[in-house]
Design an enzyme around this catalytic site. Structure first.
Site, PDB file in Angstrom:
ATOM      1  N   ASP A  98       0.880  -1.174   0.000  1.00 21.17           N
ATOM      2  CA  ASP A  98       0.000   0.000   0.000  1.00 21.17           C
ATOM      3  C   ASP A  98       0.914   1.221   0.000  1.00 21.17           C
ATOM      4  O   ASP A  98       0.935   1.990   0.929  1.00 21.17           O
ATOM      5  CB  ASP A  98      -0.948  -0.001   1.204  1.00 21.17           C
ATOM      6  CG  ASP A  98      -0.234  -0.064   2.553  1.00 21.17           C
ATOM      7  OD1 ASP A  98       0.904  -0.580   2.599  1.00 21.17           O
ATOM      8  OD2 ASP A  98      -0.800   0.407   3.553  1.00 21.17           O
TER       9      ASP A  98
ATOM     10  N   HIS B 274       9.340  -1.244   9.359  1.00 21.61           N
ATOM     11  CA  HIS B 274       8.300  -2.279   9.387  1.00 21.61           C
ATOM     12  C   HIS B 274       8.350  -3.168   8.142  1.00 21.61           C
ATOM     13  O   HIS B 274       8.580  -4.377   8.229  1.00 21.61           O
ATOM     14  CB  HIS B 274       6.918  -1.632   9.476  1.00 21.61           C
ATOM     15  CG  HIS B 274       6.704  -0.772  10.672  1.00 21.61           C
ATOM     16  ND1 HIS B 274       6.621  -1.280  11.950  1.00 21.61           N
ATOM     17  CD2 HIS B 274       6.545   0.570  10.782  1.00 21.61           C
ATOM     18  CE1 HIS B 274       6.423  -0.290  12.805  1.00 21.61           C
ATOM     19  NE2 HIS B 274       6.376   0.837  12.117  1.00 21.61           N
TER      20      HIS B 274
END
Length: 311
Positions: A9, A242
């Site tokens: 995303d 992340h």
């Protein structure tokens, strides 16, 4: 080299993960699928195509995916504080020359997993909506995929979207629950380990000193990301890596320790909706469904991540 399919995303850390995967000599990126999450899906697709152009990797196909959760309207705003309104630190850049393929993300996933049975590792670093849609379309892919590495969840630590909920899972908890219960071989790279990583301003200064188009771009977007961390957390001197850590687990699984757990997503709690919950009872008789990363060799990972861009 082993085949991977990235599901993104694309905000800042997704861009870092894409660059890390493409530059890795251990991985063969056979495609990238996009989803809503950090930004709307059309932004994520544009950003992905732009990052690939910066990498000189325009031959990698990009398939645009879901624009909203599968079973309900979106419950979240986009995290512009961390990624900017456009997802890439509000840098201005022309529209990419490339276009996404005509196939949907879910169909693309199914096609690639069927084409290369037991050879494709899916690395999902956004909401799990595309993968859930693919499983609904072709349930057999859960036995044909080599591995699913998910950046998401917060099992024994606080969330980053709500008190107990991590952003990717909270964006579409029903999709995450469907994926976790699907029987696919899943490794969860959650906040339990990703928040132990850190990329600092002094680290990205090395990119500025290299002074290439790619490293200047990475330094600029990451500087925006680090400023968002500083505003949100105060005690952080940099940003967590992340999504790149999920890629690292595909490159070198020994970077993390995992524990098989019975994991589910809370779909009912008023204050805990979207929370990833592990059944840690010693007499739990259910079969573990997710390998949860519990420890990470952060320094070894961070050194490898930086080295990938220094040559």
């Amino acid at each position: 080299m082993h085949r991977i399919l990235l599901d993104v995303d694309t905000g800042v850390d997704d861009a870092l993960a894409i660059a890390y995967a493409v530059r890795s000599q251990a991985l063969d990126v056979i495609g990238i699928t996009t989803c809503f999450g950090n930004v709307p899906v059309d932004h994520a697709t544009r950003n992905t195509l732009h990052v690939l152009e910066r990498l000189g990797a325009t031959g990698i196909p990009v398939a645009m995916g879901e624009a909203a959760p599968l079973f309900h309207p979106s419950k979240k705003d986009y995290p512009a504080q961390f990624h900017g309104e456009n997802g890439l630190g509000d840098l201005t850049f022309p529209d990419p020359a490339g276009k996404p393929v005509s196939t949907s993300a879910a169909a693309f996933m199914v096609d690639q997993i069927r084409r290369y049975p037991k050879q494709v590792t899916l690395i999902c670093v956004g909401p799990l909506t595309n993968l859930a849609a693919a499983i609904l379309q072709a349930p057999e892919i859960t036995t044909l995929v080599r591995q699913v590495i998910v950046m998401g969840g917060a099992v024994e630590v606080a969330g980053n979207r709500r008190m107990h909920a991590e952003a990717n899972v909270y964006s579409d908890p029903e999709a995450a629950q469907l994926v976790f219960q699907s029987g696919a071989p899943i490794t969860l790279v959650g906040l339990d380990v990703t928040m132990q990583t850190e990329l600092r301003l002094e680290d990205i200064q090395q990119w500025r000193e290299l002074d290439s188009d790619l490293t200047r771009f990475l330094a600029d977007i990451t500087s925006y990301y680090i400023e968002g961390y500083r505003e949100a957390y105060g005690d952080r001197t940099g940003c967590a890596l992340h999504d790149p850590l999920a890629v690292a687990v595909a490159i070198d699984p020994s970077l993390v320790e995992v524990q098989p757990m019975v994991l589910q997503v809370d779909l009912e709690g008023v204050h805990s909706y979207g929370r990833t919950i592990a059944d840690l009872r010693p007499r739990c008789t259910d079969k573990p469904n997710v390998n949860v990363c519990t420890r990470v060799d952060a320094k070894r990972f961070q050194d490898h991540f930086m080295k990938t861009f220094m040559t």
